[in-house]
Structures are given as structure tokens and as C-alpha cells.
Design a protein around this motif. Structure first.
Motif, PDB file in Angstrom:
ATOM      1  N   ALA A 190       0.784  -1.305   0.126  1.00 27.45           N
ATOM      2  CA  ALA A 190      -0.065   0.003  -0.061  1.00 27.45           C
ATOM      3  C   ALA A 190       0.811   1.316   0.044  1.00 27.45           C
ATOM      4  O   ALA A 190       0.614   2.385  -0.700  1.00 27.45           O
ATOM      5  CB  ALA A 190      -0.763  -0.040   1.137  1.00 27.45           C
ATOM      6  N   ASP A 191       1.977   1.229   0.753  1.00 31.35           N
ATOM      7  CA  ASP A 191       2.837   2.424   0.972  1.00 31.35           C
ATOM      8  C   ASP A 191       3.632   2.652  -0.580  1.00 31.35           C
ATOM      9  O   ASP A 191       3.457   3.862  -0.953  1.00 31.35           O
ATOM     10  CB  ASP A 191       3.813   2.073   1.964  1.00 31.35           C
ATOM     11  CG  ASP A 191       4.843   3.270   2.211  1.00 31.35           C
ATOM     12  OD1 ASP A 191       4.395   4.376   2.788  1.00 31.35           O
ATOM     13  OD2 ASP A 191       5.871   3.243   1.898  1.00 31.35           O
ATOM     14  N   ALA A 192       4.132   1.578  -1.009  1.00 31.67           N
ATOM     15  CA  ALA A 192       4.416   1.594  -2.540  1.00 31.67           C
ATOM     16  C   ALA A 192       3.621   2.219  -3.490  1.00 31.67           C
ATOM     17  O   ALA A 192       3.889   3.070  -4.361  1.00 31.67           O
ATOM     18  CB  ALA A 192       4.863   0.320  -2.926  1.00 31.67           C
ATOM     19  N   LEU A 193       2.288   1.789  -3.438  1.00 26.35           N
ATOM     20  CA  LEU A 193       1.267   2.322  -4.459  1.00 26.35           C
ATOM     21  C   LEU A 193       1.021   3.919  -4.172  1.00 26.35           C
ATOM     22  O   LEU A 193       0.607   4.473  -5.117  1.00 26.35           O
ATOM     23  CB  LEU A 193      -0.063   1.362  -4.328  1.00 26.35           C
ATOM     24  CG  LEU A 193      -0.019  -0.077  -4.732  1.00 26.35           C
ATOM     25  CD1 LEU A 193      -1.127  -0.802  -4.423  1.00 26.35           C
ATOM     26  CD2 LEU A 193       0.230   0.010  -6.214  1.00 26.35           C
ATOM     27  N   HIS A 239      -9.594  -2.202 -10.305  1.00 27.28           N
ATOM     28  CA  HIS A 239      -8.377  -2.451  -9.432  1.00 27.28           C
ATOM     29  C   HIS A 239      -7.195  -3.344  -9.990  1.00 27.28           C
ATOM     30  O   HIS A 239      -6.104  -3.134 -10.091  1.00 27.28           O
ATOM     31  CB  HIS A 239      -8.583  -3.132  -8.024  1.00 27.28           C
ATOM     32  CG  HIS A 239      -9.209  -2.103  -6.930  1.00 27.28           C
ATOM     33  ND1 HIS A 239      -9.717  -2.275  -5.870  1.00 27.28           N
ATOM     34  CD2 HIS A 239      -9.680  -0.517  -7.266  1.00 27.28           C
ATOM     35  CE1 HIS A 239     -10.271  -1.257  -5.269  1.00 27.28           C
ATOM     36  NE2 HIS A 239     -10.351  -0.248  -6.076  1.00 27.28           N
ATOM     37  N   ALA A 240      -7.782  -4.361 -10.582  1.00 28.65           N
ATOM     38  CA  ALA A 240      -6.750  -5.232 -11.401  1.00 28.65           C
ATOM     39  C   ALA A 240      -6.131  -4.556 -12.404  1.00 28.65           C
ATOM     40  O   ALA A 240      -4.831  -4.668 -12.481  1.00 28.65           O
ATOM     41  CB  ALA A 240      -7.663  -6.581 -11.826  1.00 28.65           C
ATOM     42  N   ALA A 241      -6.872  -3.712 -13.261  1.00 27.56           N
ATOM     43  CA  ALA A 241      -6.066  -3.058 -14.246  1.00 27.56           C
ATOM     44  C   ALA A 241      -5.163  -2.062 -13.530  1.00 27.56           C
ATOM     45  O   ALA A 241      -3.983  -1.728 -14.032  1.00 27.56           O
ATOM     46  CB  ALA A 241      -7.132  -2.161 -14.889  1.00 27.56           C
ATOM     47  N   ALA A 242      -5.640  -1.412 -12.396  1.00 29.74           N
ATOM     48  CA  ALA A 242      -4.580  -0.531 -11.763  1.00 29.74           C
ATOM     49  C   ALA A 242      -3.225  -1.202 -11.328  1.00 29.74           C
ATOM     50  O   ALA A 242      -2.381  -0.408 -11.160  1.00 29.74           O
ATOM     51  CB  ALA A 242      -5.214   0.261 -10.845  1.00 29.74           C
ATOM     52  N   LEU A 243      -3.151  -2.270 -11.130  1.00 27.64           N
ATOM     53  CA  LEU A 243      -2.293  -3.195 -10.748  1.00 27.64           C
ATOM     54  C   LEU A 243      -1.607  -3.817 -11.909  1.00 27.64           C
ATOM     55  O   LEU A 243      -0.530  -4.772 -11.542  1.00 27.64           O
ATOM     56  CB  LEU A 243      -2.724  -4.033  -9.685  1.00 27.64           C
ATOM     57  CG  LEU A 243      -3.095  -3.542  -8.375  1.00 27.64           C
ATOM     58  CD1 LEU A 243      -3.665  -4.711  -7.407  1.00 27.64           C
ATOM     59  CD2 LEU A 243      -2.008  -3.090  -7.531  1.00 27.64           C
ATOM     60  N   ALA A 244      -1.866  -3.479 -13.045  1.00 27.52           N
ATOM     61  CA  ALA A 244      -1.156  -4.102 -14.341  1.00 27.52           C
ATOM     62  C   ALA A 244       0.144  -4.023 -14.259  1.00 27.52           C
ATOM     63  O   ALA A 244       1.128  -5.150 -14.912  1.00 27.52           O
ATOM     64  CB  ALA A 244      -1.707  -3.484 -15.703  1.00 27.52           C
ATOM     65  N   HIS A 246       2.200  -4.440 -11.879  1.00 19.71           N
ATOM     66  CA  HIS A 246       2.709  -5.206 -10.680  1.00 19.71           C
ATOM     67  C   HIS A 246       2.151  -6.653 -10.762  1.00 19.71           C
ATOM     68  O   HIS A 246       1.111  -6.485 -10.119  1.00 19.71           O
ATOM     69  CB  HIS A 246       2.707  -4.654  -9.503  1.00 19.71           C
ATOM     70  CG  HIS A 246       3.266  -3.435  -9.391  1.00 19.71           C
ATOM     71  ND1 HIS A 246       4.343  -2.845  -8.982  1.00 19.71           N
ATOM     72  CD2 HIS A 246       2.501  -1.995  -9.369  1.00 19.71           C
ATOM     73  CE1 HIS A 246       4.575  -1.487  -9.114  1.00 19.71           C
ATOM     74  NE2 HIS A 246       3.530  -1.013  -9.026  1.00 19.71           N
ATOM     75  N   PRO A 247       2.319  -7.363 -11.558  1.00 17.96           N
ATOM     76  CA  PRO A 247       1.813  -8.750 -11.788  1.00 17.96           C
ATOM     77  C   PRO A 247       1.472  -9.493 -10.542  1.00 17.96           C
ATOM     78  O   PRO A 247       0.628 -10.158 -10.239  1.00 17.96           O
ATOM     79  CB  PRO A 247       2.477  -9.365 -12.962  1.00 17.96           C
ATOM     80  CG  PRO A 247       3.848  -8.776 -13.257  1.00 17.96           C
ATOM     81  CD  PRO A 247       3.428  -7.256 -12.507  1.00 17.96           C
ATOM     82  N   ALA A 248       2.630  -9.509  -9.743  1.00 16.87           N
ATOM     83  CA  ALA A 248       2.790 -10.441  -8.507  1.00 16.87           C
ATOM     84  C   ALA A 248       1.606  -9.891  -7.524  1.00 16.87           C
ATOM     85  O   ALA A 248       1.001 -10.399  -6.887  1.00 16.87           O
ATOM     86  CB  ALA A 248       4.230 -10.093  -7.841  1.00 16.87           C
ATOM     87  N   TRP A 249       1.601  -8.235  -7.418  1.00 13.75           N
ATOM     88  CA  TRP A 249       0.767  -7.863  -6.405  1.00 13.75           C
ATOM     89  C   TRP A 249      -0.707  -8.155  -7.103  1.00 13.75           C
ATOM     90  O   TRP A 249      -1.881  -7.977  -6.289  1.00 13.75           O
ATOM     91  CB  TRP A 249       0.789  -6.385  -6.498  1.00 13.75           C
ATOM     92  CG  TRP A 249       2.206  -6.167  -5.603  1.00 13.75           C
ATOM     93  CD1 TRP A 249       3.109  -7.098  -4.966  1.00 13.75           C
ATOM     94  CD2 TRP A 249       2.763  -4.804  -5.670  1.00 13.75           C
ATOM     95  NE1 TRP A 249       4.134  -6.587  -4.764  1.00 13.75           N
ATOM     96  CE2 TRP A 249       3.903  -5.130  -4.881  1.00 13.75           C
ATOM     97  CE3 TRP A 249       2.571  -3.451  -5.979  1.00 13.75           C
ATOM     98  CZ2 TRP A 249       4.841  -4.038  -4.668  1.00 13.75           C
ATOM     99  CZ3 TRP A 249       3.542  -2.404  -5.487  1.00 13.75           C
ATOM    100  CH2 TRP A 249       4.561  -2.715  -5.040  1.00 13.75           C
TER     101      TRP A 249
END
Length: 264
Positions: A190-193, A239-244, A246-249
Motif C-alpha cells: 500500500a505504501d509503495a502504491l 483495481h486489477a487494471a490499476a495493478l497491471a 505489478h503482476p505479482a501484486w
């Protein structure tokens, strides 16, 4: 903590890492003495011994150890068995490890010692003060006399002393990893995002505090909130798209979402 008088004990402290550095001064403050400190890194042992009045720095565990009422192994789990085998223990010595997941049976290969467990359920980091009276201390021992000594030692530090067998302690340790280590990792994500979005980390502080307070006051599954509970497909997809990037996250997000929904 103990409400009756207790006999101050001489402690042999093997280890000078995060736990030992907090535990040694706490033992002294409770009225015990640390006879010696040993660590593979001699400088670390010397630094810790300097904080403990009268403590020697032990250079070699293969030579007969100085006398002590209890020898505490504040070393990594994987180092306990090799250290037990390499050390010249006094006959009948009471030796206790501080590990959450290591069974009492690790002492079976050392019949000359009385084995025990002195497990503090807490996270230890440099610069962080520990409120020892609030720390649960979990005790297990191979005999009544050894258990009594460890219970008295634990009671001189903490108001929360428990007798737990190895199987119970293992489950407790797994639970602690979920509650502490995994939670901290998620907070790191969360901090990294937030940093990526150039947002201050403290924005989450009120939310995190309320989440923890609520989970401690209620069954956590019963107070779960968020898009997974609502089965909010559009938000989950966004949310999944926003994490594209970072595939592991992204995969972790999907796994946690599925786990939450499985509890509904």
C-alpha cells in the motif's frame, strides 16, 4: 507479572540479535543477572554485554559454559539444533529456545540437558521499545522443575504467561505470521502504491487504526468490508487494471479477493 517473591536467576544468553538485545536488558530490569552473552559475531556480543552489568562475553561454546540457572537460545530457528550439538553444556542444564515454530523435541538429541521453550509473542525491531508486561510468554518444558523455573522467569517479565505444547505454539506462530508479517507486507505494498501516485503514506493511518481496532473488538471475518465482500465486479476489475504494472501484486489481490469471498 509475579505477585509473589521470586528468586533472581542467572541467565546465560546465547545470541545478540533483535530478541536478545531487548530481552537481556528486560531480564536485568526484572532483577535477574546475565552471566554471559555469546554470539557468533563477537562485536555484537560485546556491545550487548556492555549494557548488562556483570555480563561476560563468551568466546567459545565448545569449552565448558559458565554456570547459569537458565541458558536462553536467542538464535534463528535453524541455528538451534547445531548450537545445541556444538555447545559443552553442564550436566542437567536448563536450556530453552525462544522459537515459535520449533518443537520441544529439538532437545531429544541432547539428553544431558533439560529442554524448554520461552517464546515471546512479539515482533522485535531496533529502536522500538517493548512493553514486556503485555507480551504473551509461552512456556513448555520437559519436566515439572524446568517448567516451574521458566514460568517464574516469564512471570517476572510479563502479565501474560501461558503453558502451550508444541502443536499449539506452532498454530499460534502461523497465526502470528498472518497477523504481523503478512499484514506488514500488505502495508508495504500500500505504501509503495501511494508513493507511485505521489500521495503521503499517512493518508492510510486513520483507516489502518480503525481496521485493527475493529478487528480486535470483533470476529474479524464478521466485520470485513470492501469490494470483495460486496462482489463489486466493476471495482475489482478497475483495481486489477490499476495493478497491471505489478503482476505479482495483481495476483495477490485476486487471491485475497477469492479468500475473502470464500468466507462469506
Amino acid at each position: 507479572m509475579l505477585t509473589r517473591p521470586f528468586t533472581p536467576l542467572r541467565i546465560g544468553l546465547l545470541g545478540a540479535g533483535r530478541v536478545a538485545s531487548q530481552l537481556g536488558p528486560a531480564l536485568v530490569a526484572a532483577g535477574h543477572s546475565v552471566a554471559f552473552v555469546w554470539n557468533r559475531n563477537h562485536d555484537r556480543a560485546s556491545a550487548l554485554a556492555a549494557e548488562l552489568p556483570g555480563a561476560q562475553v563468551l568466546g567459545d561454546v565448545a569449552s565448558p559454559l559458565p554456570p547459569a540457572d537458565v541458558y536462553l537460545l536467542a538464535v534463528p530457528d535453524a541455528a538451534v539444533a547445531p548450537l545445541l550439538a556444538a555447545t559443552s553444556w553442564p550436566e542437567g542444564a536448563l536450556v530453552a529456545h525462544l522459537a515459535g515454530a520449533l518443537p520441544l523435541s529439538v532437545f531429544d538429541a541432547q539428553p544431558a540437558v533439560r529442554g524448554g521453550v520461552f517464546y515471546p509473542l512479539q515482533t522485535f525491531s531496533p529502536g522500538r521499545a517493548i512493553d514486556w508486561p503485555a507480551v504473551p510468554l509461552c512456556i513448555e518444558a520437559s519436566g515439572i522443575a524446568a517448567e516451574t523455573t521458566l514460568l517464574d522467569l516469564a512471570g517476572s517479565l510479563s502479565q501474560r504467561v501461558l503453558r502451550l505444547d508444541s502443536a499449539q505454539r506452532l498454530k499460534l506462530h502461523v497465526a502470528a505470521v498472518f497477523a504481523n508479517n503478512f499484514t506488514n507486507h500488505l502495508l508495504g505494498i500500500a505504501d509503495a502504491l501511494l508513493a507511485e501516485a505521489r500521495l503521503p503514506a499517512e493518508l492510510l493511518a486513520p483507516l489502518v487504526r480503525e481496521t485493527v481496532d475493529k478487528a480486535l473488538a470483533n470476529p474479524p471475518f464478521a466485520v470485513q468490508t470492501g469490494p470483495a465482500v460486496r462482489r463489486d465486479a466493476p471495482t475489482l476489475a478497475a483495481h486489477a487494471a490499476a495493478l497491471a504494472a505489478h503482476p505479482a501484486w495483481q495476483a495477490l489481490y485476486a487471491q485475497l479477493t477469492a479468500s475473502i469471498q470464500a468466507q462469506l
